[in-house]
Motif scaffolding. Structure first.
Motif, PDB file in Angstrom:
ATOM      1  N   VAL A 103       0.648  -1.154  -0.173  1.00  0.00           N
ATOM      2  CA  VAL A 103       0.063  -0.414  -0.090  1.00  0.00           C
ATOM      3  C   VAL A 103       0.683   1.099  -0.208  1.00  0.00           C
ATOM      4  CG1 VAL A 103      -2.035  -1.422   1.371  1.00  0.00           C
ATOM      5  CG2 VAL A 103      -0.616   0.235   3.086  1.00  0.00           C
ATOM      6  N   THR A 104       0.270   2.352  -0.592  1.00  0.00           N
ATOM      7  CA  THR A 104       0.964   3.914  -0.597  1.00  0.00           C
ATOM      8  C   THR A 104       0.352   4.769   0.071  1.00  0.00           C
ATOM      9  OG1 THR A 104       2.395   3.133  -2.730  1.00  0.00           O
ATOM     10  CG2 THR A 104       2.072   5.779  -2.095  1.00  0.00           C
ATOM     11  N   LEU A 105       0.852   5.071   1.040  1.00  0.00           N
ATOM     12  CA  LEU A 105       0.000   5.875   1.834  1.00  0.00           C
ATOM     13  C   LEU A 105       0.889   7.242   1.399  1.00  0.00           C
ATOM     14  CD1 LEU A 105      -2.280   6.924   4.198  1.00  0.00           C
ATOM     15  CD2 LEU A 105      -0.372   6.330   6.388  1.00  0.00           C
ATOM     16  N   PHE A 147      -1.509  -7.709   7.162  1.00  0.00           N
ATOM     17  CA  PHE A 147      -1.108  -8.194   6.373  1.00  0.00           C
ATOM     18  C   PHE A 147       0.259  -6.577   6.846  1.00  0.00           C
ATOM     19  CE2 PHE A 147      -4.708  -8.503   3.276  1.00  0.00           C
ATOM     20  CZ  PHE A 147      -4.519  -9.460   2.503  1.00  0.00           C
ATOM     21  N   GLY A 148      -0.070  -6.678   8.339  1.00  0.00           N
ATOM     22  CA  GLY A 148       0.847  -5.466   8.878  1.00  0.00           C
ATOM     23  C   GLY A 148       0.689  -4.376   9.461  1.00  0.00           C
ATOM     24  N   GLU A 149       1.760  -3.749  10.177  1.00  0.00           N
ATOM     25  CA  GLU A 149       1.609  -2.934  11.164  1.00  0.00           C
ATOM     26  C   GLU A 149       2.231  -1.512  11.095  1.00  0.00           C
ATOM     27  OE1 GLU A 149      -1.287  -3.672  14.329  1.00  0.00           O
ATOM     28  OE2 GLU A 149       0.481  -2.612  15.166  1.00  0.00           O
ATOM     29  N   PHE A 150       2.289  -0.530  10.647  1.00  0.00           N
ATOM     30  CA  PHE A 150       3.193   0.197   9.058  1.00  0.00           C
ATOM     31  C   PHE A 150       3.454   1.132  10.307  1.00  0.00           C
ATOM     32  CE2 PHE A 150       1.729  -2.224   6.545  1.00  0.00           C
ATOM     33  CZ  PHE A 150       2.548  -3.537   6.209  1.00  0.00           C
ATOM     34  N   LYS A 151       4.058   2.705  10.147  1.00  0.00           N
ATOM     35  CA  LYS A 151       4.286   3.386  10.760  1.00  0.00           C
ATOM     36  C   LYS A 151       4.455   4.742   9.225  1.00  0.00           C
ATOM     37  CE  LYS A 151       6.385   5.092  15.053  1.00  0.00           C
ATOM     38  NZ  LYS A 151       7.602   4.230  15.567  1.00  0.00           N
ATOM     39  N   TYR A 152       3.859   6.345   9.366  1.00  0.00           N
ATOM     40  CA  TYR A 152       4.479   6.593   8.651  1.00  0.00           C
ATOM     41  C   TYR A 152       4.561   8.062   8.497  1.00  0.00           C
ATOM     42  CZ  TYR A 152       3.144  11.001   5.048  1.00  0.00           C
ATOM     43  OH  TYR A 152       3.768  11.597   4.127  1.00  0.00           O
ATOM     44  N   ASP A 153       6.055   8.110   8.536  1.00  0.00           N
ATOM     45  CA  ASP A 153       7.296   9.325   8.191  1.00  0.00           C
ATOM     46  C   ASP A 153       7.101  10.554   8.458  1.00  0.00           C
ATOM     47  OD1 ASP A 153       9.157  10.013   9.697  1.00  0.00           O
ATOM     48  OD2 ASP A 153      10.893   8.296   9.113  1.00  0.00           O
ATOM     49  N   LEU A 154       6.623  11.411   9.153  1.00  0.00           N
ATOM     50  CA  LEU A 154       7.078  12.906   8.277  1.00  0.00           C
ATOM     51  C   LEU A 154       8.129  13.401   8.329  1.00  0.00           C
ATOM     52  CD1 LEU A 154       5.177  14.577  10.541  1.00  0.00           C
ATOM     53  CD2 LEU A 154       4.164  14.134   8.742  1.00  0.00           C
ATOM     54  N   THR A 161       5.073   4.107   0.361  1.00  0.00           N
ATOM     55  CA  THR A 161       5.509   2.818   0.403  1.00  0.00           C
ATOM     56  C   THR A 161       5.592   1.266   1.357  1.00  0.00           C
ATOM     57  OG1 THR A 161       5.070   3.261  -2.497  1.00  0.00           O
ATOM     58  CG2 THR A 161       4.489   0.704  -2.004  1.00  0.00           C
ATOM     59  N   PHE A 162       4.268   0.848   1.092  1.00  0.00           N
ATOM     60  CA  PHE A 162       4.768  -0.243   2.745  1.00  0.00           C
ATOM     61  C   PHE A 162       4.721  -1.653   2.393  1.00  0.00           C
ATOM     62  CE2 PHE A 162       3.360   3.967   5.219  1.00  0.00           C
ATOM     63  CZ  PHE A 162       4.357   3.583   5.743  1.00  0.00           C
ATOM     64  N   ASP A 163       5.374  -2.422   2.069  1.00  0.00           N
ATOM     65  CA  ASP A 163       5.104  -4.001   1.356  1.00  0.00           C
ATOM     66  C   ASP A 163       4.413  -4.577   2.940  1.00  0.00           C
ATOM     67  OD1 ASP A 163       6.558  -3.990  -0.714  1.00  0.00           O
ATOM     68  OD2 ASP A 163       8.493  -4.077  -0.299  1.00  0.00           O
ATOM     69  N   LEU A 164       3.809  -5.163   2.236  1.00  0.00           N
ATOM     70  CA  LEU A 164       2.326  -6.110   2.776  1.00  0.00           C
ATOM     71  C   LEU A 164       3.336  -7.752   3.723  1.00  0.00           C
ATOM     72  CD1 LEU A 164      -0.643  -5.295   1.053  1.00  0.00           C
ATOM     73  CD2 LEU A 164       0.031  -4.191   3.392  1.00  0.00           C
ATOM     74  N   ASN A 165       2.926  -8.154   4.065  1.00  0.00           N
ATOM     75  CA  ASN A 165       3.266  -9.111   4.217  1.00  0.00           C
ATOM     76  C   ASN A 165       2.693 -10.891   3.046  1.00  0.00           C
ATOM     77  OD1 ASN A 165       4.307  -8.315   6.783  1.00  0.00           O
ATOM     78  ND2 ASN A 165       2.260  -9.868   8.062  1.00  0.00           N
ATOM     79  N   PRO A 166       3.283 -11.626   2.676  1.00  0.00           N
ATOM     80  CA  PRO A 166       2.802 -11.932   1.656  1.00  0.00           C
ATOM     81  C   PRO A 166       1.912 -13.278   2.176  1.00  0.00           C
ATOM     82  CG  PRO A 166       5.272 -12.914   2.075  1.00  0.00           C
ATOM     83  CD  PRO A 166       4.639 -11.428   3.434  1.00  0.00           C
ATOM     84  N   ARG A 192      -4.419  10.300   0.711  1.00  0.00           N
ATOM     85  CA  ARG A 192      -4.667   9.406  -0.245  1.00  0.00           C
ATOM     86  C   ARG A 192      -4.091   8.038  -0.281  1.00  0.00           C
ATOM     87  NH1 ARG A 192      -2.824   9.234  -6.676  1.00  0.00           N
ATOM     88  NH2 ARG A 192      -4.021   7.263  -7.239  1.00  0.00           N
ATOM     89  N   LEU A 193      -5.309   6.816  -0.135  1.00  0.00           N
ATOM     90  CA  LEU A 193      -4.809   5.271  -0.042  1.00  0.00           C
ATOM     91  C   LEU A 193      -4.460   4.612  -1.342  1.00  0.00           C
ATOM     92  CD1 LEU A 193      -3.645   3.409   2.489  1.00  0.00           C
ATOM     93  CD2 LEU A 193      -5.581   2.336   2.076  1.00  0.00           C
ATOM     94  N   ARG A 194      -3.223   3.530  -1.594  1.00  0.00           N
ATOM     95  CA  ARG A 194      -3.033   3.534  -2.728  1.00  0.00           C
ATOM     96  C   ARG A 194      -2.813   2.022  -1.990  1.00  0.00           C
ATOM     97  NH1 ARG A 194       0.241   6.692  -6.973  1.00  0.00           N
ATOM     98  NH2 ARG A 194       0.483   8.681  -5.627  1.00  0.00           N
ATOM     99  N   VAL A 195      -3.748   1.358  -3.308  1.00  0.00           N
ATOM    100  CA  VAL A 195      -3.046  -0.555  -3.138  1.00  0.00           C
ATOM    101  C   VAL A 195      -2.502  -1.447  -4.628  1.00  0.00           C
ATOM    102  CG1 VAL A 195      -4.860  -3.020  -1.747  1.00  0.00           C
ATOM    103  CG2 VAL A 195      -5.580  -1.000  -1.748  1.00  0.00           C
ATOM    104  N   HIS A 196      -1.732  -1.797  -4.147  1.00  0.00           N
ATOM    105  CA  HIS A 196      -1.429  -2.747  -5.186  1.00  0.00           C
ATOM    106  C   HIS A 196      -0.898  -3.930  -5.179  1.00  0.00           C
ATOM    107  CE1 HIS A 196       0.449   1.522  -5.384  1.00  0.00           C
ATOM    108  NE2 HIS A 196       1.322   1.529  -4.297  1.00  0.00           N
ATOM    109  N   GLY A 197      -1.039  -4.688  -6.173  1.00  0.00           N
ATOM    110  CA  GLY A 197      -0.786  -5.753  -6.209  1.00  0.00           C
ATOM    111  C   GLY A 197      -1.299  -7.053  -8.031  1.00  0.00           C
ATOM    112  N   TYR A 198      -1.703  -7.521  -7.344  1.00  0.00           N
ATOM    113  CA  TYR A 198      -2.209  -8.543  -9.511  1.00  0.00           C
ATOM    114  C   TYR A 198      -3.756  -9.560  -9.067  1.00  0.00           C
ATOM    115  CZ  TYR A 198       0.734 -12.504  -7.135  1.00  0.00           C
ATOM    116  OH  TYR A 198       0.522 -14.001  -6.201  1.00  0.00           O
ATOM    117  N   GLU A 199      -3.851  -8.852 -10.127  1.00  0.00           N
ATOM    118  CA  GLU A 199      -5.078  -9.551 -10.646  1.00  0.00           C
ATOM    119  C   GLU A 199      -4.850 -11.752 -10.864  1.00  0.00           C
ATOM    120  OE1 GLU A 199      -7.660  -8.230 -12.785  1.00  0.00           O
ATOM    121  OE2 GLU A 199      -6.596  -5.619 -12.657  1.00  0.00           O
ATOM    122  N   PRO A 200      -5.122 -12.487  -9.950  1.00  0.00           N
ATOM    123  CA  PRO A 200      -5.143 -13.597 -10.362  1.00  0.00           C
ATOM    124  C   PRO A 200      -5.464 -13.986 -11.593  1.00  0.00           C
ATOM    125  CG  PRO A 200      -6.455 -13.412  -8.445  1.00  0.00           C
ATOM    126  CD  PRO A 200      -6.232 -12.329  -8.717  1.00  0.00           C
TER     127      PRO A 200
END
Ligand SMILES: [K+]
Ligand SMILES: [K+]
Ligand SMILES: [K+]
Lengths: 210, 210, 210
Positions: A103-105, A147-154, A161-166, A192-200
């Motif tokens: 995801v991208t925050l 999918f994970g816990e993250f921290k947005y750094d000012l 962009t934060f990689d999710l747990n596979p 904004r929040l973006r979600v990245h990945g791929y379509e099966p």
């Protein structure tokens, strides 16, 4: 001259990436692509300002400003979805089912921001597959994937962009829980929040093709 | 240091071009400048997606999404005009009468696209001058000028400029016939069409000055 | 390789600035941040063009297009506020009270403009603090501060920043008087005016935090 050619190549490549929504990475939560905020904690009310951020409840209790967090901000402060307090949540239905990878925050750029205490800090990303009928009688909590816990750094760049747990799981609902912000006691702004990945492959025919 | 100065100059020039609508070339079809879609083949209906690309017929049978093809897309998939099938047409009234020199056709950038089979492939550009009264009883077919047939290439950059056959004719209606797309059987998406050229001096006083 | 690294750094920094609203400088007049046009001389009526720049009077006699001058233009001709004649004025209420330091005036880029005679030329910037009640019976003319007279130069880049006379005064209304334009007898187009400065510490709690 060689240097000039090389410099031009670098510039053109970077501008191409910038023009491609800043990252050059597919966003399955983008509003213009079919992404939608379907549920959220209480929206924040800006009392003082006239025609700005009006509080209008849309369908199903989703605030009209909610979709702002699924749209580009173009470097403009104010183009965000403001939620009450320093913790809360948003649930987003993606344009189609995907295997999520990152995801991208994004908060507004530091150089144009009036104040950055409303930026989100600690957050958790989870998700689940959602049936077409959205049958609320079925308990979906057991299907929720963390999918994970993250921290947005000012101090870092404003789109992070934060990689999710596979998990290799197919989902079409993503939930963002924000656990703290950068200081504002009254509200938290999500630009904004973006979600990245791929379509099966098997689901490809269901996708809307643009 | 000399190199640094040179690199900075190149960057600034390229960013200036990017900021000037990406090309730095006047577009007489731009919606905000007065361009308008006046006729088109059948629009495509996206059944599945909720609030996205609603099918609303505007005045004179022109779809409300039609003007999207005369506006910037800002790297966002979905900011297009979708037409049914793999061939069809669009007619655009320019902001003013010009001698046309080139058109630029643009699809969404590869790096953010969900799918690119809906991109236009082979197309033909024609045009004619249009009387102020738009008298439909006059047969205008004999005045139609063919400016060339072209192919949009998915392997090249997403905004592709095509030089038109020189005709030195003044027109204010441009017609795009698309003859094929890049694979989608259901529909074709046009993200943006720009029309470049120059205003003949004698018509200058009629132009709206911005 | 060293050169490549340096070039990339320069590019990234310049693109970051470009993405941060072009300047990377806080704008207290920005509409999405709460800035608002509150008064202006007569708006210009474009008679010929159909759906473009409709003349609709908003509340308090402020034209609906007025806020366009407090929003980004994204390289699009037409995204401006058009006023009648070659001189007139606009008054803007800022999002919050500030000590003003500079303004940035912007016309559409030369490379995409249809015509640039409507660009503003000589102008004067003044301002004053405004009470919450906007009591019109109080004569505010004695409180008006003159921040300088300037000239917008068509030969320089399209966004031009002008430093104001230092006054160390806190204001929240800025007035732009335009005294001439670059040739159009009928009207003057303002694409964007930004107001830069800083918030005095004592007023910080009144600011809306984003
Ligand atoms: K946004
Ligand atoms: K578009
Ligand atoms: K503008």
């Amino acid at each position: 001259d060689d240097i000039r050619t090389m410099a031009k190549e670098i510039v053109e490549k970077e501008i191409e990436k910038h023009a491609a929504d800043g990252l050059g990475r597919v966003d399955y939560a983008l509003a213009s692509g079919g992404g939608k905020v379907v549920r959220h904690s209480e929206a924040y009310y800006f009392g003082k300002v006239g025609n700005w951020l009006p509080v209008v409840k849309g369908r199903n209790g989703v605030h009209d400003n909610a979709q702002k967090m699924l749209e580009p901000s173009f470097g403009e402060p104010g183009q965000c979805f403001a939620l009450k307090g320093s913790h809360g949540f948003v649930e987003i239905r993606l344009r189609t089912s995907i295997v999520p990878e990152a995801v991208t925050l994004e908060h507004v750029a530091r150089s144009v921001a009036y104040d950055r205490t409303s930026a989100l800090k600690e957050f958790r990303i989870s998700g689940w597959p959602n049936g077409r009928d959205e049958d609320s009688s079925v308990d979906q909590t057991e299907r929720v994937l963390l999918f994970g816990e993250f921290k947005y750094d000012l101090e870092r760049s404003n789109a992070q962009t934060f990689d999710l747990n596979p998990a290799s799981s197919v989902i079409n609902i993503v939930r963002l829980d924000f656990l703290s912000n950068h200081g504002s006691p009254s509200h938290t702004c999500i630009y904004r929040l973006r979600v990245h990945g791929y379509e099966p492959d098997s689901l490809m025919p269901l996708a809307i093709q643009l």
